[in-house]
Design a protein around this motif. Structure first.
Motif, PDB file in Angstrom:
ATOM      1  N   GLY A   1       0.892  -1.320  -0.084  1.00 27.66           N
ATOM      2  CA  GLY A   1      -0.066   0.026  -0.118  1.00 27.66           C
ATOM      3  C   GLY A   1       0.822   1.110   0.028  1.00 27.66           C
ATOM      4  O   GLY A   1       1.806   1.511  -0.914  1.00 27.66           O
ATOM      5  N   GLU A   2       0.474   2.169   0.937  1.00 27.37           N
ATOM      6  CA  GLU A   2       1.311   3.288   1.181  1.00 27.37           C
ATOM      7  C   GLU A   2       2.716   3.294   1.376  1.00 27.37           C
ATOM      8  O   GLU A   2       3.508   4.172   0.812  1.00 27.37           O
ATOM      9  N   ALA A   3       3.095   2.443   2.096  1.00 32.55           N
ATOM     10  CA  ALA A   3       4.395   2.185   2.517  1.00 32.55           C
ATOM     11  C   ALA A   3       5.265   1.857   1.183  1.00 32.55           C
ATOM     12  O   ALA A   3       6.346   2.238   0.780  1.00 32.55           O
ATOM     13  N   PHE A   4       4.446   1.017   0.282  1.00 29.53           N
ATOM     14  CA  PHE A   4       5.119   0.614  -1.015  1.00 29.53           C
ATOM     15  C   PHE A   4       5.300   1.841  -1.825  1.00 29.53           C
ATOM     16  O   PHE A   4       6.358   2.085  -2.066  1.00 29.53           O
ATOM     17  N   ALA A   5       4.346   2.574  -2.005  1.00 25.11           N
ATOM     18  CA  ALA A   5       4.547   3.887  -2.582  1.00 25.11           C
ATOM     19  C   ALA A   5       5.715   4.807  -2.218  1.00 25.11           C
ATOM     20  O   ALA A   5       6.524   5.106  -2.936  1.00 25.11           O
ATOM     21  N   LEU A   6       5.746   4.852  -0.818  1.00 26.83           N
ATOM     22  CA  LEU A   6       6.825   5.593  -0.203  1.00 26.83           C
ATOM     23  C   LEU A   6       8.184   5.089  -0.461  1.00 26.83           C
ATOM     24  O   LEU A   6       9.164   5.783  -0.863  1.00 26.83           O
ATOM     25  N   GLY A   7       8.417   4.045  -0.606  1.00 24.89           N
ATOM     26  CA  GLY A   7       9.464   2.939  -0.657  1.00 24.89           C
ATOM     27  C   GLY A   7       9.980   3.190  -2.130  1.00 24.89           C
ATOM     28  O   GLY A   7      11.164   3.526  -2.326  1.00 24.89           O
ATOM     29  N   VAL A   8       9.220   3.399  -3.075  1.00 26.63           N
ATOM     30  CA  VAL A   8       9.266   3.455  -4.647  1.00 26.63           C
ATOM     31  C   VAL A   8       9.879   4.824  -4.583  1.00 26.63           C
ATOM     32  O   VAL A   8      10.976   5.027  -5.311  1.00 26.63           O
ATOM     33  N   GLN A   9       9.114   5.648  -3.989  1.00 22.66           N
ATOM     34  CA  GLN A   9       9.436   7.198  -4.262  1.00 22.66           C
ATOM     35  C   GLN A   9      11.012   7.243  -3.609  1.00 22.66           C
ATOM     36  O   GLN A   9      11.894   7.945  -4.100  1.00 22.66           O
ATOM     37  N   ALA A  10      11.225   6.645  -2.483  1.00 20.84           N
ATOM     38  CA  ALA A  10      12.677   6.883  -1.975  1.00 20.84           C
ATOM     39  C   ALA A  10      13.787   6.322  -2.646  1.00 20.84           C
ATOM     40  O   ALA A  10      14.778   6.922  -3.023  1.00 20.84           O
ATOM     41  N   ALA A  11      13.408   5.105  -3.320  1.00 20.08           N
ATOM     42  CA  ALA A  11      14.345   4.359  -4.193  1.00 20.08           C
ATOM     43  C   ALA A  11      14.678   5.182  -5.503  1.00 20.08           C
ATOM     44  O   ALA A  11      15.954   5.080  -5.888  1.00 20.08           O
ATOM     45  N   CYS A  12      13.780   5.702  -5.985  1.00 19.15           N
ATOM     46  CA  CYS A  12      13.897   6.597  -7.175  1.00 19.15           C
ATOM     47  C   CYS A  12      14.240   8.106  -7.074  1.00 19.15           C
ATOM     48  O   CYS A  12      14.450   8.582  -7.985  1.00 19.15           O
ATOM     49  N   ALA A  13      14.144   8.436  -5.839  1.00 19.82           N
ATOM     50  CA  ALA A  13      14.576   9.952  -5.979  1.00 19.82           C
ATOM     51  C   ALA A  13      15.676  10.490  -6.093  1.00 19.82           C
ATOM     52  O   ALA A  13      15.778  11.740  -6.774  1.00 19.82           O
ATOM     53  N   ASP A  14      16.830   9.994  -5.746  1.00 25.37           N
ATOM     54  CA  ASP A  14      18.109  10.401  -6.168  1.00 25.37           C
ATOM     55  C   ASP A  14      19.134   9.147  -6.271  1.00 25.37           C
ATOM     56  O   ASP A  14      18.764   8.117  -6.083  1.00 25.37           O
ATOM     57  N   PRO A  15      20.303   9.659  -6.772  1.00 26.59           N
ATOM     58  CA  PRO A  15      21.353   8.684  -7.173  1.00 26.59           C
ATOM     59  C   PRO A  15      21.617   7.751  -6.058  1.00 26.59           C
ATOM     60  O   PRO A  15      22.023   6.752  -5.981  1.00 26.59           O
ATOM     61  N   ARG A  16      21.513   8.449  -4.607  1.00 24.45           N
ATOM     62  CA  ARG A  16      22.006   7.791  -3.658  1.00 24.45           C
ATOM     63  C   ARG A  16      20.932   6.579  -3.317  1.00 24.45           C
ATOM     64  O   ARG A  16      20.940   5.461  -2.847  1.00 24.45           O
ATOM     65  N   GLY A  17      19.507   6.949  -3.532  1.00 23.07           N
ATOM     66  CA  GLY A  17      18.268   5.932  -3.349  1.00 23.07           C
ATOM     67  C   GLY A  17      18.624   4.807  -4.365  1.00 23.07           C
ATOM     68  O   GLY A  17      18.452   3.780  -3.925  1.00 23.07           O
ATOM     69  N   ARG A  18      18.900   5.247  -5.483  1.00 18.09           N
ATOM     70  CA  ARG A  18      19.131   4.182  -6.453  1.00 18.09           C
ATOM     71  C   ARG A  18      20.266   3.357  -6.302  1.00 18.09           C
ATOM     72  O   ARG A  18      20.053   1.943  -6.379  1.00 18.09           O
ATOM     73  N   GLU A  19      21.289   3.835  -5.668  1.00 16.57           N
ATOM     74  CA  GLU A  19      22.490   3.017  -5.323  1.00 16.57           C
ATOM     75  C   GLU A  19      22.322   1.850  -4.184  1.00 16.57           C
ATOM     76  O   GLU A  19      22.537   1.006  -4.042  1.00 16.57           O
ATOM     77  N   ALA A  20      21.140   2.650  -3.220  1.00 14.56           N
ATOM     78  CA  ALA A  20      20.985   1.972  -2.044  1.00 14.56           C
ATOM     79  C   ALA A  20      20.052   0.476  -2.507  1.00 14.56           C
ATOM     80  O   ALA A  20      20.326  -0.491  -2.144  1.00 14.56           O
ATOM     81  N   TRP A  21      19.085   0.855  -3.344  1.00 15.98           N
ATOM     82  CA  TRP A  21      18.183   0.132  -4.172  1.00 15.98           C
ATOM     83  C   TRP A  21      19.057  -1.102  -4.797  1.00 15.98           C
ATOM     84  O   TRP A  21      18.929  -2.520  -4.469  1.00 15.98           O
ATOM     85  N   TYR A  22      20.054  -0.848  -5.410  1.00 22.92           N
ATOM     86  CA  TYR A  22      20.751  -1.931  -5.978  1.00 22.92           C
ATOM     87  C   TYR A  22      21.617  -2.640  -5.217  1.00 22.92           C
ATOM     88  O   TYR A  22      21.940  -3.783  -5.178  1.00 22.92           O
ATOM     89  N   SER A  23      22.269  -1.947  -4.078  1.00 21.13           N
ATOM     90  CA  SER A  23      23.188  -2.519  -3.293  1.00 21.13           C
ATOM     91  C   SER A  23      22.204  -3.692  -2.369  1.00 21.13           C
ATOM     92  O   SER A  23      22.905  -4.758  -2.146  1.00 21.13           O
ATOM     93  N   TYR A  24      21.260  -3.352  -1.890  1.00 18.50           N
ATOM     94  CA  TYR A  24      20.392  -4.089  -1.006  1.00 18.50           C
ATOM     95  C   TYR A  24      19.963  -5.409  -2.052  1.00 18.50           C
ATOM     96  O   TYR A  24      20.164  -6.607  -1.199  1.00 18.50           O
ATOM     97  N   HIS A  25      19.948  -5.453  -3.230  1.00 19.03           N
ATOM     98  CA  HIS A  25      19.543  -6.488  -3.901  1.00 19.03           C
ATOM     99  C   HIS A  25      20.805  -7.295  -4.304  1.00 19.03           C
ATOM    100  O   HIS A  25      20.973  -8.395  -4.134  1.00 19.03           O
ATOM    101  N   LEU A  26      21.922  -6.626  -4.345  1.00 17.46           N
ATOM    102  CA  LEU A  26      23.097  -7.312  -4.005  1.00 17.46           C
ATOM    103  C   LEU A  26      23.581  -8.251  -3.039  1.00 17.46           C
ATOM    104  O   LEU A  26      24.020  -9.252  -2.877  1.00 17.46           O
ATOM    105  N   VAL A  27      23.280  -7.266  -1.942  1.00 17.86           N
ATOM    106  CA  VAL A  27      23.468  -8.116  -0.749  1.00 17.86           C
ATOM    107  C   VAL A  27      22.652  -9.350  -0.426  1.00 17.86           C
ATOM    108  O   VAL A  27      23.104 -10.306  -0.141  1.00 17.86           O
ATOM    109  N   GLY A  28      21.312  -9.240  -0.936  1.00 20.48           N
ATOM    110  CA  GLY A  28      20.349 -10.402  -0.695  1.00 20.48           C
ATOM    111  C   GLY A  28      20.915 -11.238  -1.644  1.00 20.48           C
ATOM    112  O   GLY A  28      20.804 -12.586  -1.140  1.00 20.48           O
ATOM    113  N   GLU A  29      21.423 -10.892  -2.786  1.00 16.97           N
ATOM    114  CA  GLU A  29      21.632 -12.164  -3.793  1.00 16.97           C
ATOM    115  C   GLU A  29      22.912 -12.723  -3.344  1.00 16.97           C
ATOM    116  O   GLU A  29      23.024 -14.064  -3.314  1.00 16.97           O
TER     117      GLU A  29
END
Lengths: 340, 186
Positions: B17-45
């Protein structure tokens, strides 16, 4: 008799020696069965290949069990899974929980198969026609399997705590592999299976390392577990039924023993899949447009019993896959031709 | 929850729901967000499979490469400054030749990295060539070069297992074998 016997000899030699008199008796019984094919007094010695296969098939419809299943191939690959199998004589439900590689659970209700992939929260939903064709295969079985395979009981063994008959199913020509099957004595259930090449070398082996027969597996409990959790994505591979003729393909000559079973268009992969079976082994022909960039390497390779051959045929690229020897794949690729 | 936590939860698929929308916003907002999004996937993998198959995020990699190229250029530039005649040419070169060079070098590096990743994957899963097996009859003109087993071939093998199991053993051991052996196509 001689070649067949030579194939089983190495692996059974030690056991034979240990079994002494019994081994001598087995060899004697085999010789008699092979030379004159008489109706021997021992009921196990006289089953035909069709009777053995029907017995094994029926066992999976009649018995419930829980066990650990291990598959290993000649090139070192090994996988294992936990199996739950429930049936009521009519329907079968099965749960296969992978213990190696990526986490996944596969559920089968007759021909309906769901594979749950928790890491990507995806469920693959498939309908496997081929699992339902046994009634039809009965006919094929009568006509084709005995023509191309022979079965012999070659001894006894204990597998996963159960007494079994070892049944050797050997091909009568070089277009298919042989099998050594350990069939539980009372029920007929397959507890171990080896795929053998023409020299008797084991290409692939699948066996229960531990098995509990007639375990209290509740069918409705397994069915409840097949519900797709909220938020998971359901993937349905698209395969549209067609005919080779309608797609403009034909075989110049049939490959001995192999009958055309089905033909599908797979839009996602952009290929045509034409499927053949000789009753024990199956072959898929994948046909797609030739692409100079991607289709550079004609060749052949093997992974366990599964062999793959790629070849350019006119303006198409053909990938032939099957649990058969390379020459069978080659025969298919050479006989395939575009009719229009 | 701060942005990093939000992105982490999003990467784990825990938001609705709303938390999801906020999360997407945070991940897309700036290069730092995008890098974090990418890093979490990498760590998970890495946690799941023990290896990183995805490499560095392309824009992060390129940005770093270009920064390093700029640094090297800055260090190299003062040397010819003693020759007054050459200087204007070097100045001009700094404007566009270096940019072009950096661009070409970045592309070449990406291609090289891509090639290595592809090659490494191929080597990891590469099956035995049948020609290397003594038991396989030499009926085929199998090339000496190993055939790289790619994702597409894996899909065809999966399709064969899915629809090609019409045999007398499929209800007993065939299906179990396929389901146990199967590497799901990613």
């Amino acid at each position: 008799m001689a070649p067949g016997f030579a194939r089983i000899a190495p692996s059974l030699a030690r056991r034979r020696v240990a079994q002494g008199v019994l081994a001598f008796w087995t060899a004697g019984a085999l010789t008699v069965a092979a030379t004159a094919a008489p109706r021997a007094a021992d009921p196990q010695a006289e089953r035909t290949v069709s009777e053995w296969l029907a017995r094994m098939h029926d066992a999976s419809r009649q018995r419930s069990y829980v066990g650990t299943f291990v598959v290993s191939s000649s090139n070192g690959g090994m996988s294992s899974a936990r199996i739950w199998h429930a049936c009521d004589g009519q329907r079968q439900v099965e749960r296969i929980e992978s213990l190696s590689g990526e986490r996944r659970s596969t559920f089968r209700r007759d021909e309906e198969v769901l594979t749950f992939l928790p890491e990507s929260r995806t469920v693959r939903s498939e309908h496997r026609d081929s699992l339902g064709v046994f009634p039809e295969l009965d006919k094929l079985d009568q006509a084709t399997i005995p023509e191309f395979y022979s079965a012999q009981r070659v001894g006894s063994d204990r597998v996963a705590g159960f007494e079994t008959d070892i049944v050797q199913v050997l091909p009568k020509d070089a277009l298919r592999f042989g099998y050594r099957i350990w069939s539980e004595k009372r029920s007929g259930l397959v507890v171990k299976l080896q795929t053998l090449d023409e020299g008797g070398k084991v290409l692939e082996q699948a066996a229960f390392s531990e098995l509990q027969m007639d375990a209290p597996v509740r069918m409705h409990q397994l069915l409840q577990m097949m519900a797709v959790p909220v938020g998971w994505r359901v993937e349905k591979p698209q395969a549209v039924k067609t005919t080779p003729g309608a797609e403009g393909w034909a075989l110049k000559a049939p490959v001995a023993g192999f009958r055309s079973l089905n033909c599908y268009k797979r839009p996602a992969e952009g290929v045509l899949q034409w499927i053949f079976s000789d009753g024990l082994a199956s072959v898929s022909l994948f046909i797609e447009d030739f692409d100079r960039e991607r289709h550079v390497q004609e060749g052949l390779f093997a992974s366990g019993a599964t062999h793959t051959l790629t070849r350019r045929v006119q303006d198409s690229w053909v990938t032939v896959v099957g649990e058969v020897p390379p020459q069978t794949l080659k025969a298919f690729s050479l006989n395939l031709e575009r009719r229009r | 929850m701060d942005n990093q936590e939000l992105i982490s939860a999003l990467a784990d698929g825990q938001l609705q729901g709303e938390a999801f929308a906020l999360g997407v916003q945070a991940a897309c907002a700036d290069p730092r967000g995008r890098e974090a999004w990418y890093s979490y996937h990498l760590v998970g993998e890495v946690l799941r499979t023990g290896k990183a198959g995805t490499g560095t995020a392309p824009d992060v990699f390129l940005a770093k490469l270009q920064r390093r190229l700029r640094d090297e250029q800055a260090a190299a530039a003062p040397q010819p400054a003693s020759r007054a005649v050459v200087l204007p040419v070097r100045e001009a070169a700094n404007d566009w030749v270096w940019k072009l060079t950096a661009g070409v070098a970045s592309m070449a590096a990406v291609v090289a990295v891509g090639w290595n990743v592809y090659g490494a994957n191929g080597a990891g899963t590469q099956p035995q060539l049948a020609s290397a097996q003594p038991s396989a009859p030499a009926v085929l003109e199998a090339s000496a070069a190993p055939m790289i087993r790619d994702a597409r071939l894996d899909r065809l093998l999966a399709a064969h297992r899915q629809l090609g199991g019409g045999t007398a053993l499929s209800t007993s051991s065939g299906f179990l074998r396929n389901a146990t052996f199967e590497a799901p196509s990613r």
